[in-house]
Structures are given as C-alpha cells and as structure tokens.
Design an enzyme around this catalytic site. Structure first.
Site, PDB file in Angstrom:
ATOM      1  N   CYS A   1      51.084 -19.935  26.397  1.00 35.93           N
ATOM      2  CA  CYS A   1      51.486 -21.257  25.908  1.00 35.93           C
ATOM      3  C   CYS A   1      52.777 -21.072  25.134  1.00 35.93           C
ATOM      4  O   CYS A   1      52.898 -20.131  24.331  1.00 35.93           O
ATOM      5  CB  CYS A   1      50.402 -21.847  25.002  1.00 35.93           C
ATOM      6  SG  CYS A   1      50.918 -23.371  24.192  1.00 35.93           S
ATOM      7  N   THR A   2      53.725 -21.962  25.377  1.00 33.19           N
ATOM      8  CA  THR A   2      55.040 -21.823  24.747  1.00 33.19           C
ATOM      9  C   THR A   2      54.979 -21.828  23.224  1.00 33.19           C
ATOM     10  O   THR A   2      55.853 -21.297  22.564  1.00 33.19           O
ATOM     11  CB  THR A   2      55.941 -22.993  25.171  1.00 33.19           C
ATOM     12  OG1 THR A   2      55.224 -24.209  24.952  1.00 33.19           O
ATOM     13  CG2 THR A   2      56.345 -22.880  26.614  1.00 33.19           C
ATOM     14  N   HIS A   3      53.957 -22.472  22.687  1.00 33.38           N
ATOM     15  CA  HIS A   3      53.886 -22.612  21.233  1.00 33.38           C
ATOM     16  C   HIS A   3      53.362 -21.363  20.525  1.00 33.38           C
ATOM     17  O   HIS A   3      53.639 -21.149  19.347  1.00 33.38           O
ATOM     18  CB  HIS A   3      52.988 -23.794  20.857  1.00 33.38           C
ATOM     19  CG  HIS A   3      53.582 -25.126  21.164  1.00 33.38           C
ATOM     20  ND1 HIS A   3      53.986 -25.485  22.423  1.00 33.38           N
ATOM     21  CD2 HIS A   3      53.843 -26.188  20.360  1.00 33.38           C
ATOM     22  CE1 HIS A   3      54.465 -26.719  22.389  1.00 33.38           C
ATOM     23  NE2 HIS A   3      54.387 -27.163  21.149  1.00 33.38           N
TER      24      HIS A   3
ATOM     25  N   CYS B   1      56.412 -25.077  30.154  1.00 35.43           N
ATOM     26  CA  CYS B   1      55.083 -25.453  29.656  1.00 35.43           C
ATOM     27  C   CYS B   1      53.998 -24.944  30.613  1.00 35.43           C
ATOM     28  O   CYS B   1      54.000 -25.270  31.805  1.00 35.43           O
ATOM     29  CB  CYS B   1      55.033 -26.977  29.581  1.00 35.43           C
ATOM     30  SG  CYS B   1      53.466 -27.637  29.022  1.00 35.43           S
ATOM     31  N   ASN B   2      53.082 -24.161  30.081  1.00 35.22           N
ATOM     32  CA  ASN B   2      51.980 -23.636  30.913  1.00 35.22           C
ATOM     33  C   ASN B   2      51.073 -24.748  31.397  1.00 35.22           C
ATOM     34  O   ASN B   2      50.585 -24.725  32.522  1.00 35.22           O
ATOM     35  CB  ASN B   2      51.126 -22.653  30.109  1.00 35.22           C
ATOM     36  CG  ASN B   2      51.820 -21.340  29.906  1.00 35.22           C
ATOM     37  OD1 ASN B   2      51.596 -20.392  30.626  1.00 35.22           O
ATOM     38  ND2 ASN B   2      52.721 -21.289  28.925  1.00 35.22           N
ATOM     39  N   THR B   3      50.828 -25.720  30.533  1.00 35.25           N
ATOM     40  CA  THR B   3      49.941 -26.815  30.902  1.00 35.25           C
ATOM     41  C   THR B   3      50.528 -27.566  32.101  1.00 35.25           C
ATOM     42  O   THR B   3      49.824 -27.869  33.063  1.00 35.25           O
ATOM     43  CB  THR B   3      49.749 -27.754  29.690  1.00 35.25           C
ATOM     44  OG1 THR B   3      49.353 -26.958  28.568  1.00 35.25           O
ATOM     45  CG2 THR B   3      48.703 -28.799  29.957  1.00 35.25           C
TER      46      THR B   3
ATOM     47  N   GLY C   1      47.965 -30.436  26.090  1.00 33.19           N
ATOM     48  CA  GLY C   1      46.893 -29.489  26.400  1.00 33.19           C
ATOM     49  C   GLY C   1      45.500 -30.046  26.597  1.00 33.19           C
ATOM     50  O   GLY C   1      44.689 -29.452  27.297  1.00 33.19           O
TER      51      GLY C   1
ATOM     52  N   ASP D   1      59.520 -28.665  28.429  1.00 36.31           N
ATOM     53  CA  ASP D   1      58.271 -28.354  27.728  1.00 36.31           C
ATOM     54  C   ASP D   1      57.723 -29.642  27.139  1.00 36.31           C
ATOM     55  O   ASP D   1      58.461 -30.596  26.906  1.00 36.31           O
ATOM     56  CB  ASP D   1      58.485 -27.331  26.612  1.00 36.31           C
ATOM     57  CG  ASP D   1      57.152 -26.819  26.056  1.00 36.31           C
ATOM     58  OD1 ASP D   1      56.176 -26.770  26.823  1.00 36.31           O
ATOM     59  OD2 ASP D   1      57.074 -26.491  24.858  1.00 36.31           O
TER      60      ASP D   1
HETATM   61  N1  DGL Z   1      53.711 -26.336  25.853  1.00 32.62           N
HETATM   62  C1  DGL Z   1      52.325 -26.291  26.217  1.00 32.62           C
HETATM   63  C2  DGL Z   1      51.984 -25.068  27.014  1.00 32.62           C
HETATM   64  O1  DGL Z   1      52.753 -24.164  27.162  1.00 32.62           O
HETATM   65  C3  DGL Z   1      51.426 -26.311  25.028  1.00 32.62           C
HETATM   66  C4  DGL Z   1      51.485 -27.477  24.165  1.00 32.62           C
HETATM   67  C5  DGL Z   1      50.743 -28.665  24.684  1.00 32.62           C
HETATM   68  O2  DGL Z   1      49.501 -28.679  24.648  1.00 32.62           O
HETATM   69  O3  DGL Z   1      51.437 -29.565  25.061  1.00 32.62           O
HETATM   70  O4  DGL Z   1      50.897 -24.992  27.516  1.00 32.62           O
END
Ligand code: DGL
Length: 287
Positions: free
Chosen positions: A200-202, A69-71, A39, A6
């Site tokens: 998003c993981t956060h 991480c989705n990004t 992001g 991530d």
């Molecule tokens: N971990 C990222 C995600 O899941 C979000 C945080 C970032 O912007 O790095 O998209």
C-alpha cells in the site's frame, strides 16, 4: 507525460522513486484525496473512481499511467487493460504495481514468464500487507502462485492504516495499537516470513513504527524503488511507448481535495516544497 495515480498522497512515495530513477520524463501526479481512502470501498466503486482519474490523466496528455495505488491495481487494472483501453484508448497504456512487486518479492527478473524464466530463488514464507480490498482480491496470491508456486504467502489486511497516514498519525500509542493488531497475526503466526512487502502506498510512511514491531531478521520491502526499476525495464522493452514521453522537466501535482492541505502534507513527505492544484474529475464517459 507519465501519469501517476493514487487514492491519496501516499503515492508520492512511488512518484519520488520514479523521478529519482527516471528524471528525464515529465510527470503528472493525481491524488483523489476527496474520496480517499479507497481501501474499504466496493469493487464497482473503486473501478469507477479509478477510471475517472485515469481518463482525466489521459485528457491532460498522459500516454502512460501508473496506478501506484494497490487497491486500484488489484480492483480496477484488469478491467481497464482488457475492456476499457482496447475499446476507447487503444494507444494508451496503464500499468499497476502488483506484478512488479510479486516479481521482486519472489526474487524474479522483470517480465518473468512462468515455465520459461528460471524458478524463484526464494524459499519459505513471505508476507504482504495491504488494504482490506487489496487482500480480499487475492491478487498477490494469484500472481505468486503463477510465478513462484513453492513460495508460501501470508496476506494480511491492515484496516485503518491508510486513514491514519492521511490523518498524519504516523506514530504514538494509538497508531501502535492499530499496527500491532495487523502485525501480530503475521509475526506471531509461527511461520515467520523472510520478507514483508508493504502493499500500500501509504505504509512506507509508517515504516519506523512498523520496524520496531517486526523482528530485525525480517526484511521489509517498500514498493517505490521496485516500481521504478521495473518501469525502466518496461520502457526498454517498449521503445514505441518510451518515444512518446515528454522530456521537459515537468512535475505537476493535482488533487481532488484542498490544494493547500495536499501541498503541506506532500511537501513534508517529499522533503521539499510542493505546489498542488485542485481539479474536478468529470464522470467517465460523460462530456
Ligand atoms: N493508496 C492505497 C493503496 O495503495 C491505500 C489507501 C486507500 O485505501 O485508498 O492501496
């Protein structure tokens, strides 16, 4: 080992679900905290940073890497799978979180195939919240149009949410202002979604504050358990990859920024002490 990547410590929400569902395997978690958040970064930079992290995990012995991480999943996964792995790492696998999340959002079984799998039982509107880059990629839209074309998707970018989480600002008037700014267009659009995916993981860390701003009848879905159950299914369908995974009870945490900071934040998130190490990433392709 299973490598879990991530951009920051939010991915521990996914790791936690993986470890609970599949405790028998060894795990190495890498957070590129020094360069998070990803992001709002450009496509090229996200690809470069993600590849460096994936290569580092491979060098440490991971045969399978999950981009929590989705990004990174939306911006880098396709090129890594289609260009990098066949050429440089044909025996390794990298999986992302978008496809399993879309399957879950549409109520479809793992590994659904358009045209073969019975159509999605979900009707109406669903929504996904993500970083600017994730939403701009339209990856969720593309997958949903393939798998469940009759389901309408609202995609909403949530600028600064990940940064608020990284800063530990999980509640309070300032945080609520940013949450409302991105949630209002979704819940006041006149097309109330049945389900909202936290893409998003956060964002699961903001869940109590988000829940207060979203009507009770709307289901809010986090990705950790989805990714864990779909990975279990993937491993059943790929016994050759499953057989390569270590089973020594290893749980290792590394970050590209301060180890103590990460250990404190991560330990709070997991609800148990965590000892992280700091590592330096090599430039991909360089010795
Ligand atoms: N971990 C990222 C995600 O899941 C979000 C945080 C970032 O912007 O790095 O998209």
């Amino acid at each position: 080992m299973i490598g879990v990547f991530d951009s920051g410590f939010g991915g521990l929400t996914v790791l936690d679900s993986l470890v609970k569902a599949l405790p028998q395997y060894d795990y190495l978690f890498l957070a590129d905290s020094a360069r998070a958040p990803y992001g709002a970064r450009s496509l090229d930079v996200i690809y470069e940073f993600t590849l460096e992290s994936v290569e580092w995990l491979f060098d440490e012995g991971c045969t399978l890497v999950i981009l929590a991480c989705n990004t990174a999943s939306t911006r880098a996964l396709r090129n890594i799978q289609q260009l990098h792995l066949p050429k440089h790492r044909p025996d390794r696998r990298v999986l992302g979180v978008v496809r399993p999340s879309v399957e879950a959002l549409a109520g479809l079984p793992p590994g659904a195939v358009p045209g073969l799998t019975p159509p999605s039982p979900v009707t109406g509107v669903v929504a996904v919240l993500g970083t600017e880059s994730t939403i701009e990629s339209d990856s969720y839209g593309m997958e949903l149009r393939k798998l469940a074309p009759h389901v309408e998707l609202i995609q909403q970018a949530c600028p600064l949410w990940a940064a608020l989480v990284e800063a530990g600002e999980l509640d309070g008037p300032g945080t609520e202002w940013f949450l409302r700014r991105s949630l209002d267009p979704v819940v006041r659009s006149g097309r109330m979604p049945k389900r909202i995916l936290l893409g998003c993981t956060h964002y699961p860390l903001l869940l109590p504050a988000i829940r207060r701003l979203v009507p009770d009848e709307v289901e809010i879905i986090a990705q950790g358990d989805i990714v864990a159950s779909r990975l279990a299914n993937w491993l059943e369908r790929h016994p050759d990859q499953e057989a390569r995974l270590g089973r020594g009870g290893l749980r290792r945490f590394v970050t590209t920024d301060d180890a103590e900071w990460f250990s404190t934040r991560g330990g709070r998130l997991l609800g148990r002490p965590l000892a992280a190490e700091r590592i330096r990433l090599r430039q991909a392709g360089r010795p």
